[in-house]
Scaffold this motif. Structure first.
Motif, PDB file in Angstrom:
ATOM      1  N   ASN A  47       0.798  -1.215   0.000  1.00  0.00           N
ATOM      2  CA  ASN A  47       0.000   0.000   0.000  1.00  0.00           C
ATOM      3  C   ASN A  47       0.837   1.274   0.000  1.00  0.00           C
ATOM      4  N   ASP A  62      -3.264  -8.789  -6.765  1.00  0.00           N
ATOM      5  CA  ASP A  62      -3.978  -8.348  -5.557  1.00  0.00           C
ATOM      6  C   ASP A  62      -4.128  -9.471  -4.540  1.00  0.00           C
ATOM      7  N   TYR A 105      -6.083   1.532  -7.230  1.00  0.00           N
ATOM      8  CA  TYR A 105      -7.076   1.792  -6.204  1.00  0.00           C
ATOM      9  C   TYR A 105      -8.217   2.671  -6.712  1.00  0.00           C
ATOM     10  N   THR A 155     -12.961   6.248  -0.215  1.00  0.00           N
ATOM     11  CA  THR A 155     -13.319   4.962  -0.811  1.00  0.00           C
ATOM     12  C   THR A 155     -13.673   5.142  -2.281  1.00  0.00           C
ATOM     13  N   LYS A 159     -12.927  -3.722  -8.137  1.00  0.00           N
ATOM     14  CA  LYS A 159     -12.131  -3.532  -6.933  1.00  0.00           C
ATOM     15  C   LYS A 159     -12.689  -2.372  -6.117  1.00  0.00           C
ATOM     16  N   SER A 212     -11.829  -0.189  -2.775  1.00  0.00           N
ATOM     17  CA  SER A 212     -10.676   0.078  -1.928  1.00  0.00           C
ATOM     18  C   SER A 212     -10.827   1.430  -1.251  1.00  0.00           C
ATOM     19  N   LYS A 263      -9.115   4.061   2.344  1.00  0.00           N
ATOM     20  CA  LYS A 263      -8.136   4.334   3.393  1.00  0.00           C
ATOM     21  C   LYS A 263      -8.838   5.017   4.552  1.00  0.00           C
ATOM     22  N   TYR A 271      -7.818  -0.814   3.011  1.00  0.00           N
ATOM     23  CA  TYR A 271      -8.643  -1.998   2.810  1.00  0.00           C
ATOM     24  C   TYR A 271      -9.017  -2.082   1.338  1.00  0.00           C
ATOM     25  N   SER A 272      -9.206  -3.309   0.867  1.00  0.00           N
ATOM     26  CA  SER A 272      -9.583  -3.504  -0.534  1.00  0.00           C
ATOM     27  C   SER A 272     -10.270  -4.849  -0.691  1.00  0.00           C
ATOM     28  N   SER A 325     -11.146  -7.257  -4.077  1.00  0.00           N
ATOM     29  CA  SER A 325     -10.869  -7.373  -5.507  1.00  0.00           C
ATOM     30  C   SER A 325     -11.512  -8.642  -6.057  1.00  0.00           C
ATOM     31  N   TYR A 374      -6.539  -6.137   4.241  1.00  0.00           N
ATOM     32  CA  TYR A 374      -6.613  -5.047   5.218  1.00  0.00           C
ATOM     33  C   TYR A 374      -5.219  -4.819   5.776  1.00  0.00           C
TER      34      TYR A 374
END
Length: 853
Positions: free
Chosen positions: A135, A257, A307, A336, A385, A387, A389, A396-397, A399, A439
């Motif tokens: 990340n 990913d 992202y 997000t 995806k 994702s 912060k 977090y993401s 996919s 995460y």
């Protein structure tokens, strides 16, 4: 009398104790005077520094039973201590340890334009190096200094070099070097996009922005860029798997990913399994990788997806004469975003082709015949995806990926005798899924934890249909009575008879592999010179296999293998120029009742600011195998199988790498030597002594050379690989090792990207010395590989949108190459077989248009 004595003794003891009580009543009195008063009043003996204790003033109003209790209270808040020597209390200065403070810094490396994180960027803090995580996050601690000299470099971006104070969650924005800034002039800042090799042993760092101008951009730019790197096989255009430094099929892993992409099957190498709009960072570990990575004895390609932009809508659309590709980024509020991408080929993509096919007999005779092949191909995939912060610096993401393709080709021909007609159809379908949840947690004291839960699967179905029909003539007999050899010919004349026959061969194979993984990785800075990596994981593979012929089930199997791993590694800076990574990985396999320990160590040493030496050594294990199957005609196919230590052995590899690189004034030169010994190969084959599953091992050694020059926005590079891969299986008649099917002794690659903004011109050329023998044809065996590609594009960039249009031509000179492991042998006559080899990329022009909003 006895009771009277006991009571008298107790009263005496009580009176004596009461007589020894110390009654202290002092207000802001110097400590030395208090002690002298105690000495005089209670006959206590002290030894102390009178001048020192006179500086301390004490207030107390309390009664104590003993002198020890009194001293504990008098000295409680003072830097003094005491001990008793006989009847004397010695009072002295307490040793005051200096209060050590720990200074910490953590940060994020980000793209200055779109806010994308920059994974695995190189960070140098106070002359000590480290790498950001997936990340773009990093953390560091210092015991001596509250200011940090930080430099951050990332492929395709301008270098950041700055001085910052301690603090958490600081953001460092890097500007892409491919964007021409009109408003200001930047001087004295080096472009670091050429720093691809030499930071760690066996590692290549690739930024996908570099691939935007390479030939083939649009659908396969990720692997077009990969194939031009040293140590990754380009000759033969292997589309099923990556062959990295002599590794066999299934021994190298592609992670997107966090989930595994098991196959990259495509036709003519034009479309790859990874959508170029979704790729952000490409990290190639050709071997000698650290203990946190495992379950492969070849190489690992780690691809990180974008992202998206959490602040604004973004859209990209790419159209060419093969596929349509759409990409959309949607902000969902806060930090997000949701990213989606879809690709789809057009129908009737390939028309009837006339190919020259070789037919050879068992005695060595052969000829070539023109046949018509009728191909049909369809491909499509979907990426999504989500994702974001958190305010605390957590990432977090989620996919998701689904891809499918179907390739069918039909072949109609007559045998050499031209009496029999054969219709052959080969169909292959691939369906692949992948999903992951990740995460990344930023804890106190610099600890970062990456949690990954992932699932992926690949299902392959292969269908072969061969229909043969023909006529066989015979001579009738004579005889008016109708009883001659000719049968019931009542005319009595001599006649000919013919028999018409049909033969059908209908084969079906299905192979499915799935994988579930849970991983927990931690990185903790212990000291300026120590960073600890540790974690554990669970991994499970399930493999299905089915084989049918003439609608009869020949084989049906379902296997499962689970394992748990733990690892520990120490990133240790011996001194600013020398860094070591020592690690240990352990795999526990309940199915096999075994535990495998895999020690690994790597080092890099800076001889100077321009010269770096790297080395690594380690052992590796793999518990799933892509077993090769060779039928009686010599046809190869590969099936996924779970290692069971009986039929299919666990793969084991020992690898050693050493290299040196030089990077200065836009030049980058690297040379790396490697040796690898792999045991546990498995192959099913029909031999003269019977059919069976045989074990083998392989030895690989080689040299990778890389030279690159970046100059005024232009890039030029050349790579050369000298390698040898030999194998030995138990069915070999001798103990001598023989060249492996994919052994390529020499491979030379060159590439150039010319930046005449808004025009971009690129070209690349690949030469391979040839494989040892794919077909039983002397004209094919060892045939060299040649391919020259070129591309021209125009970019028009406006504040709210951009456009790119161009033409890309693959195999400009239409050289006839052989595609590795994509051929089939079909029975022709009784003494001959027909070799049908899939054609590699022919002359392929592609016109494309790309829009971005």
């Amino acid at each position: 009398m006895k009771y009277i004595l006991i009571v008298s003794y107790l009263l005496l003891i009580s009176n004596f104790g009461f007589g020894q009580q110390l009654d202290l009543r002092y207000q802001e009195k110097p400590l030395n005077e208090i002690l002298l008063d105690l000495r005089d009043r209670y006959d206590c003996q002290f030894s102390f520094d009178d001048a020192k204790l006179s500086t301390y003033r004490v207030s107390v109003k309390q009664t104590f039973r003993t002198t020890t209790e009194a001293l504990d209270v008098l000295l409680k808040d003072l830097p003094l201590d005491y001990e008793k020597a006989g009847e004397v209390f010695l009072i002295f200065n307490r040793e005051v340890l200096p209060v050590s403070r720990i200074y910490r810094i953590s940060g994020l490396a980000m793209d200055a334009n779109n806010g994308e994180s920059l994974p695995f960027a190189y960070v140098r803090i106070n002359e000590k190096g480290l790498i950001t995580d997936q990340n773009g996050a990093f953390s560091f601690r210092s015991d001596t200094d509250s200011t940090f000299q930080i430099s951050i470099s990332y492929l395709g971006y301008y270098l950041i070099d700055t001085l910052v104070a301690e603090g958490l969650l600081q953001q460092f924005n890097l500007k892409p070097s491919l964007v021409r800034l009109k408003e200001i002039r930047v001087e004295g800042v080096p472009i670091v996009r050429s720093v691809q090799i030499g930071q760690q042993a066996g590692e290549i760092r690739l930024n996908h922005q570099v691939a935007q101008s390479l030939p083939g951009y649009g659908d396969n730019s990720v692997f077009n860029l990969l194939r031009l790197q040293p140590g990754i096989l380009a000759a033969g255009e292997q589309s099923n798997d990556l062959i990295i430094r002599g590794s066999y099929e299934g021994q190298s892993q592609v992670l997107f990913d966090g989930f595994t992409l098991f196959g990259m099957k495509n036709f003519n190498d034009n479309i790859s399994a990874v959508n170029p709009f979704m790729a952000k960072d490409i990290r190639v570990m050709k071997g000698g990788f650290a203990a946190e990575y495992g379950d492969r004895v070849g190489g690992i390609v780690q691809i990180t997806g974008v992202y998206g932009n959490p602040d604004d809508w973004q859209m990209q659309l790419s159209v060419n004469n093969m596929t349509m590709n759409g990409w959309l980024s949607v902000p969902l509020g806060g930090n997000t975003s949701l990213v989606m991408a879809v690709r789809q080929t057009y129908y009737e993509l390939y028309e009837k082709n006339q190919l020259t096919l070789g037919s050879s007999g068992r005695s060595g005779r052969g000829s070539t015949i023109d046949r018509y092949v009728y191909p049909d191909y369809n491909f499509g995939d979907l990426n999504a995806k989500l994702s974001g912060k958190t305010d605390g610096g957590d990432f977090y993401s989620f996919s998701f990926f689904r891809g499918h393709d179907r390739y069918v080709y039909g072949l109609e021909y007559e045998t050499q005798s031209q009496r029999n007609r054969v219709e052959y159809e080969d169909k292959e379908k691939n369906l692949q899924y992948g999903a992951s949840a990740q995460y990344s947690k930023a804890w106190a004291k610099g600890l970062r934890t990456q949690t990954t839960v992932a699932y992926s699967s690949l299902e392959t179905e292969v269908f072969n249909l061969r229909e043969s029909s023909g006529q066989q003539g015979g001579t009738g007999g004579s005889g008016g009575n109708g009883q001659g050899n000719g049968g019931n010919d009542l005319s009595g004349d001599t006649g000919n008879t013919t028999s018409v026959w049909n033969t059908d061969v209908d084969d079906f194979n299905r192979n499915k592999i799935s994988e579930f993984r849970f991983e927990l990785r931690n990185h903790l800075p212990l000291h300026e010179k120590h960073r600890l990596g540790f974690g554990f994981g669970l991994l499970q593979n399930e493999i299905h296999f089915q084989e049918d012929s003439f609608n009869l089930n020949l084989a049906r199997e379902k296997n499962r293998i689970s394992r748990m791993h733990v690892y520990l590694e120490d990133h240790f800076t011996v001194f600013p120029q020398l860094q070591l990574i020592a690690g240990l990985r352990s795999d526990l396999v309940p199915n096999l009742n075994r535990t495998d320990w895999q020690p690994r160590i790597s080092a890099n040493y800076e001889l100077s600011k321009s010269v770096r030496v790297t080395a690594s050594w380690g052992t590796y294990r793999q518990y799933i195998s892509r077993t090769s199957v060779i039928d009686a005609l010599g046809n190869y196919r590969y099936l996924w199988a779970a290692c069971n230590d009986s039929d299919i052995p666990v793969l084991w590899s020992r690898q050693a790498i050493a290299g040196i690189s030089w990077n200065r004034s836009g030049f980058l030169f690297s040379v790396e030597a490697y040796r690898k010994h792999t045991k546990g190969l498995s192959r099913y084959i029909d031999v003269s002594t019977g059919s069976g599953l045989f074990r083998g091992d392989a030895k690989t050694s080689g040299l990778d050379f890389f030279l690159k020059k970046d100059w005024e926005g232009h890039s030029f590079w050349v790579t050369y690989t000298l390698s040898e891969t030999k194998e030995h299986f138990s069915y070999f008649e001798s103990e001598q090792y023989q060249p492996a099917l994919h052994d390529q002794r020499h491979e030379l690659k060159t590439a150039a990207v010319l930046n005449f903004e808004p025009f971009f011109l690129s070209a690349n050329y690949v030469f391979g010395s040839g494989f040892p023998g794919l077909l039983d044809d002397s004209s094919v065996e060892g045939r060299p590989y040649h391919r020259f590609d070129t591309a021209l594009s125009y970019r028009w960039i406006k504040p709210k949108y951009s456009m790119e249009a161009g033409i890309s031509i693959l195999n400009v000179f239409n050289y006839e190459n052989i595609k590795y492991a994509n051929f089939v042998r079909i029975p022709d006559d009784q003494e001959a077989t027909l070799d049908v080899s899939a054609e590699a990329v022919p002359f392929t022009p592609t016109v494309f248009l790309k829009l971005a909003f």
